[in-house]
Scaffold this active site. Structure first.
Site, PDB file in Angstrom:
ATOM      1  N   THR A  18      11.306  -0.459  -3.490  1.00  0.00           N
ATOM      2  CA  THR A  18      10.847   0.848  -3.971  1.00  0.00           C
ATOM      3  C   THR A  18       9.474   1.165  -3.394  1.00  0.00           C
ATOM      4  O   THR A  18       8.814   2.106  -3.818  1.00  0.00           O
ATOM      5  CB  THR A  18      10.781   0.863  -5.512  1.00  0.00           C
ATOM      6  N   ALA A 255      -1.080  -2.255  -6.993  1.00  0.00           N
ATOM      7  CA  ALA A 255       0.135  -1.474  -7.189  1.00  0.00           C
ATOM      8  C   ALA A 255       0.430  -0.725  -5.902  1.00  0.00           C
ATOM      9  O   ALA A 255      -0.311  -0.822  -4.927  1.00  0.00           O
ATOM     10  CB  ALA A 255      -0.046  -0.514  -8.356  1.00  0.00           C
ATOM     11  N   LYS A 256       1.499   0.023  -5.941  1.00  0.00           N
ATOM     12  CA  LYS A 256       1.922   0.727  -4.727  1.00  0.00           C
ATOM     13  C   LYS A 256       0.829   1.675  -4.229  1.00  0.00           C
ATOM     14  O   LYS A 256       0.752   1.985  -3.056  1.00  0.00           O
ATOM     15  CB  LYS A 256       3.216   1.503  -4.997  1.00  0.00           C
ATOM     16  N   ARG A 257      -0.048   2.120  -5.146  1.00  0.00           N
ATOM     17  CA  ARG A 257      -1.086   3.069  -4.720  1.00  0.00           C
ATOM     18  C   ARG A 257      -2.144   2.411  -3.819  1.00  0.00           C
ATOM     19  O   ARG A 257      -2.901   3.095  -3.157  1.00  0.00           O
ATOM     20  CB  ARG A 257      -1.746   3.732  -5.921  1.00  0.00           C
ATOM     21  N   HIS A 258      -2.194   1.083  -3.827  1.00  0.00           N
ATOM     22  CA  HIS A 258      -3.154   0.402  -2.967  1.00  0.00           C
ATOM     23  C   HIS A 258      -2.557   0.249  -1.558  1.00  0.00           C
ATOM     24  O   HIS A 258      -2.350  -0.862  -1.081  1.00  0.00           O
ATOM     25  CB  HIS A 258      -3.489  -0.986  -3.496  1.00  0.00           C
TER      26      HIS A 258
END
Ligand code: ZN
Length: 283
Positions: A18, A255-258
């Protein structure tokens, strides 16, 4: 890697396609692989692709490439096959359905008509900050016969309230949670016909004969739930090693935002795999 010995170590790496893998995933998977290698064991790569709305094929090819680049190896997986195939969860529905029907027959689950956010969220592993509140028990006494034809419902597992769930974690030491207080009845099957993470994970780890599960420590509470599922299904419980999480400079879990800490970006920025591994102190 050595060929599998009967009763030998079997570990697994279970990315969800994902998003791209970040440093934290990289470290956990590296540790999982190292433990298997030191034990002369086997590693299974499992593709946790049940979240249809968020899965993208480039993330599947992405984690395969990124893991290889990092130096993590596996013996069985969607790209390699193996005795426990298929290795993508979306192709393993019959196994999950069989487990659900066993839980139903044994009276461990009940139909829940609550349409809450937590039911929608049950598809993915609850990582730090997204633990669901303890279920208030609204549907506990519900039976299939009570439902009106066409009612949408999920299957929820009934936890033994007040019982202590304890286990010895390879990294975290003695862990103890109380059912009904630290976590409540949880969804095992969503109303749209998709198994929840907790059930799919237990079914796969059991059927793929995994002897040790290495994953992030934000899944400790999920382990308590999963132990109840193993017990209910009459399966033996693997060992668990929960790794401390990699945090950013502000102490936030990655998290994916990093995006800048994705293995991909680090590689694009010219980092070598051994430099990335040095970031978390591995050789
Ligand atoms: Zn309910």
């Amino acid at each position: 890697m050595s060929t599998e010995v009967q009763g030998g170590y079997r570990g697994r790496i279970a990315p969800s396609p994902t998003g791209y893998l970040h440093l934290g995933h990289g470290r956990t998977f590296w540790i999982a692989w190292e433990r298997a290698r030191k034990a002369g064991g086997t590693v299974v790569l499992r593709n946790d692709d049940l979240d249809r709305d968020r899965v993208r094929t480039e993330f599947i090819t992405g984690f395969i490439e990124d893991l290889k680049w990092l130096g993590v190896e596996w013996d069985e997986g969607p790209d390699r096959g193996g005795p426990h195939r298929p290795y993508s969860q979306s192709e393993r529905m019959s196994h999950y359905a069989a487990a659900l029907s066993r839980l139903r027959d044994l009276g461990w689950v009940y139909p829940c008509t609550c349409s809450r956010r937590e039911i929608l969220a049950s598809l993915s592993a609850p990582h730090a900050g997204d633990e669901e509140p303890v279920y208030a028990g609204h549907c506990r006494g519900r039976r299939m016969e009570d439902l009106k034809w066409g009612t949408r419902f999920s299957w929820r597992f009934r936890v033994p309230d007040g019982e202590a769930i304890e286990f010895e974690d390879g990294f975290a030491g003695r862990v103890r949670y109380e059912a009904g207080r630290d976590f409540g009845d949880f969804v095992v099957w969503r109303h749209d016909g998709v198994p929840a993470y907790q059930l799919a994970c237990v079914v796969d780890d059991a059927l793929m004969r995994i002897t040790e599960v290495v994953r992030g420590e934000d899944l400790l509470l999920s382990t308590a739930r999963q132990i109840l599922l193993y017990r209910a299904l009459g399966w033996s419980v693997p060992r668990f090693c929960h790794c401390p999480l990699v945090r950013d400079a502000q102490g936030q879990r990655l998290a994916k935002r990093h995006a800048s800490l994705s293995l991909r970006e680090l590689r694009a920025a010219g980092k070598q795999p051994e430099e990335v591994r040095a970031l978390w102190g591995a050789s």
